[in-house]
Design a protein around this motif. Structure first.
Motif, mmCIF file in Angstrom:
data_model
loop_
_atom_site.group_PDB
_atom_site.id
_atom_site.type_symbol
_atom_site.label_atom_id
_atom_site.label_comp_id
_atom_site.label_asym_id
_atom_site.label_seq_id
_atom_site.Cartn_x
_atom_site.Cartn_y
_atom_site.Cartn_z
ATOM 1 N N UNK A 6 37.628 17.705 93.595
ATOM 2 C CA UNK A 6 38.072 18.044 92.470
ATOM 3 C C UNK A 6 36.853 17.966 91.412
ATOM 4 N N UNK A 7 36.026 16.946 91.219
ATOM 5 C CA UNK A 7 34.968 16.614 90.451
ATOM 6 C C UNK A 7 33.986 17.820 90.813
ATOM 7 N N UNK A 8 33.594 18.016 92.151
ATOM 8 C CA UNK A 8 32.702 19.103 92.537
ATOM 9 C C UNK A 8 32.907 20.482 92.208
ATOM 10 N N UNK A 9 34.452 20.767 92.244
ATOM 11 C CA UNK A 9 35.058 21.999 91.737
ATOM 12 C C UNK A 9 34.753 22.240 90.293
ATOM 13 N N UNK A 10 35.039 21.132 89.496
ATOM 14 C CA UNK A 10 34.828 21.115 87.920
ATOM 15 C C UNK A 10 33.356 21.365 87.629
ATOM 16 N N UNK A 11 32.407 20.762 88.339
ATOM 17 C CA UNK A 11 31.013 20.926 88.186
ATOM 18 C C UNK A 11 30.622 22.262 88.520
ATOM 19 N N UNK A 12 31.085 22.774 89.620
ATOM 20 C CA UNK A 12 30.782 24.187 90.072
ATOM 21 C C UNK A 12 31.130 25.183 89.325
ATOM 22 N N UNK A 13 32.365 25.137 88.576
ATOM 23 C CA UNK A 13 32.969 26.137 87.578
ATOM 24 C C UNK A 13 32.008 26.105 86.242
ATOM 25 N N UNK A 14 31.406 25.077 86.112
ATOM 26 C CA UNK A 14 30.764 24.824 84.789
ATOM 27 C C UNK A 14 31.271 24.360 83.602
ATOM 28 N N UNK A 15 32.266 23.319 83.655
ATOM 29 C CA UNK A 15 32.905 22.878 82.639
ATOM 30 C C UNK A 15 31.986 21.863 82.009
ATOM 31 N N UNK A 16 31.566 21.153 82.660
ATOM 32 C CA UNK A 16 30.773 19.840 82.165
ATOM 33 C C UNK A 16 29.426 20.299 81.485
ATOM 34 N N UNK B 195 39.031 23.573 80.827
ATOM 35 C CA UNK B 195 39.018 23.965 82.263
ATOM 36 C C UNK B 195 39.549 25.510 82.399
ATOM 37 N N UNK B 196 40.548 25.813 81.748
ATOM 38 C CA UNK B 196 41.171 27.046 81.977
ATOM 39 C C UNK B 196 40.158 28.058 81.319
ATOM 40 N N UNK B 197 39.655 27.817 80.418
ATOM 41 C CA UNK B 197 38.495 28.867 79.732
ATOM 42 C C UNK B 197 37.235 29.008 80.386
ATOM 43 N N UNK B 198 36.771 27.794 81.204
ATOM 44 C CA UNK B 198 35.872 28.011 81.936
ATOM 45 C C UNK B 198 36.157 28.627 83.264
ATOM 46 N N UNK B 199 37.101 28.310 83.676
ATOM 47 C CA UNK B 199 37.533 29.142 84.936
ATOM 48 C C UNK B 199 37.665 30.629 84.729
ATOM 49 N N UNK B 200 38.289 30.915 83.529
ATOM 50 C CA UNK B 200 38.587 32.527 83.072
ATOM 51 C C UNK B 200 37.215 33.040 82.749
ATOM 52 N N UNK C 52 37.557 37.220 83.646
ATOM 53 C CA UNK C 52 38.892 37.610 83.292
ATOM 54 C C UNK C 52 39.197 38.203 81.859
ATOM 55 N N UNK C 53 38.469 37.411 80.892
ATOM 56 C CA UNK C 53 38.559 37.967 79.549
ATOM 57 C C UNK C 53 37.773 39.069 79.334
ATOM 58 N N UNK C 54 36.498 39.486 79.545
ATOM 59 C CA UNK C 54 36.288 40.925 79.356
ATOM 60 C C UNK C 54 36.968 41.803 80.163
ATOM 61 N N UNK C 55 37.597 41.648 81.291
ATOM 62 C CA UNK C 55 38.323 42.587 81.926
ATOM 63 C C UNK C 55 39.847 42.819 81.010
ATOM 64 N N UNK C 56 40.142 41.567 80.651
ATOM 65 C CA UNK C 56 41.336 41.776 79.648
ATOM 66 C C UNK C 56 41.090 42.476 78.489
ATOM 67 N N UNK C 57 39.781 42.452 78.022
ATOM 68 C CA UNK C 57 39.301 43.078 76.716
ATOM 69 C C UNK C 57 39.343 44.584 76.952
ATOM 70 N N UNK C 58 38.638 44.956 77.999
ATOM 71 C CA UNK C 58 38.519 46.316 78.485
ATOM 72 C C UNK C 58 39.889 47.194 78.834
ATOM 73 N N UNK D 42 46.574 29.837 72.897
ATOM 74 C CA UNK D 42 46.551 28.376 72.718
ATOM 75 C C UNK D 42 47.596 27.881 71.817
ATOM 76 N N UNK D 43 47.863 28.820 70.846
ATOM 77 C CA UNK D 43 48.972 28.451 69.950
ATOM 78 C C UNK D 43 50.338 28.446 70.693
ATOM 79 N N UNK D 44 50.440 29.406 71.441
ATOM 80 C CA UNK D 44 51.841 29.389 72.179
ATOM 81 C C UNK D 44 51.995 28.427 73.138
#
Length: 140
Positions: free
Chosen positions: A23-33, A92-97, A102-108, A124-126
Motif C-alpha cells: 500500500x505504501x509503495x502504491x501511494x509512493x508510485x502514484x505520487x501522493x507524497x 489520494x483520489x486526486x493524485x490517482x485521477x 482522468x480530469x483532462x479527459x473529463x474536461x474535453x 468535494x462538497x457533495x
C-alpha cells in the motif's frame, strides 16, 4: 500447540507487513507524497515526512488490533482524525485521477473551457455533504 500458534502469528504478521508495504509503495508510485511535498514547498523536511508515515501506519495497524477509548474529548479526537483521513483520501483520489489523466479527459468530454476547479469543488462538497448526512443520521 505453541508451535502452531507461533507459525500462525508469524504468517499473519508477515502477510500484514507485505500488504502494508504494498500500500505504501502504491501511494509512493502514484505520487501522493512527492506531490504534497512539492505543493507545500517543504522538501527540507523529508525525514519528518518519512517518520510520520511510518508512525501513522504503525498506529493505524495497532488501532485495528486494540480498542482505544479516548477520554473526555473523544468526539473531538474522532472529528479531527476523520477530517485528517478525509483530506488524505481526497489527496489520494486526486493524485490517482491525475495519474490516470482522468480530469483532462473529463474536461474535453464535457467541453469545459474554464472552471474545472469548480467541478472539483462541487465533487468535494457533495462528498462532504453526503458523508455528513450518512454519519449524522446514524447510518455509520
Amino acid at each position: 500447540m505453541y508451535l502452531k500458534l507461533g507459525i500462525l502469528a508469524f504468517a499473519g504478521l508477515g502477510a500484514g507487513a507485505v500488504i502494508a508495504a504494498g500500500i505504501f509503495a502504491f501511494l509512493a508510485i502514484i505520487g501522493v507524497f512527492p506531490r504534497l511535498i512539492g505543493v507545500t514547498h517543504t522538501a527540507e523536511h523529508v525525514i519528518l515526512y518519512e517518520t510520520l508515515l511510518i508512525l501513522g501506519g504503525t498506529w493505524g495497524n495497532l488501532a485495528d488490533f486494540y480498542s482505544v477509548a479516548f477520554p473526555f474529548p473523544g468526539k473531538f479526537v474522532l472529528a479531527v482524525c476523520g477530517t485528517a483521513v478525509g483530506i488524505f483520501v481526497g489527496c489520494l483520489v486526486m493524485s490517482l485521477a491525475e495519474t490516470l489523466k482522468a480530469l483532462p479527459i473529463l474536461n474535453r468530454r464535457i467541453g469545459l473551457a474554464v472552471g474545472l476547479q469548480y467541478v472539483i469543488l462541487a465533487v468535494a462538497a457533495g462528498k462532504a455533504f453526503g458523508s455528513a448526512v450518512y454519519f449524522l443520521r446514524g447510518f455509520g
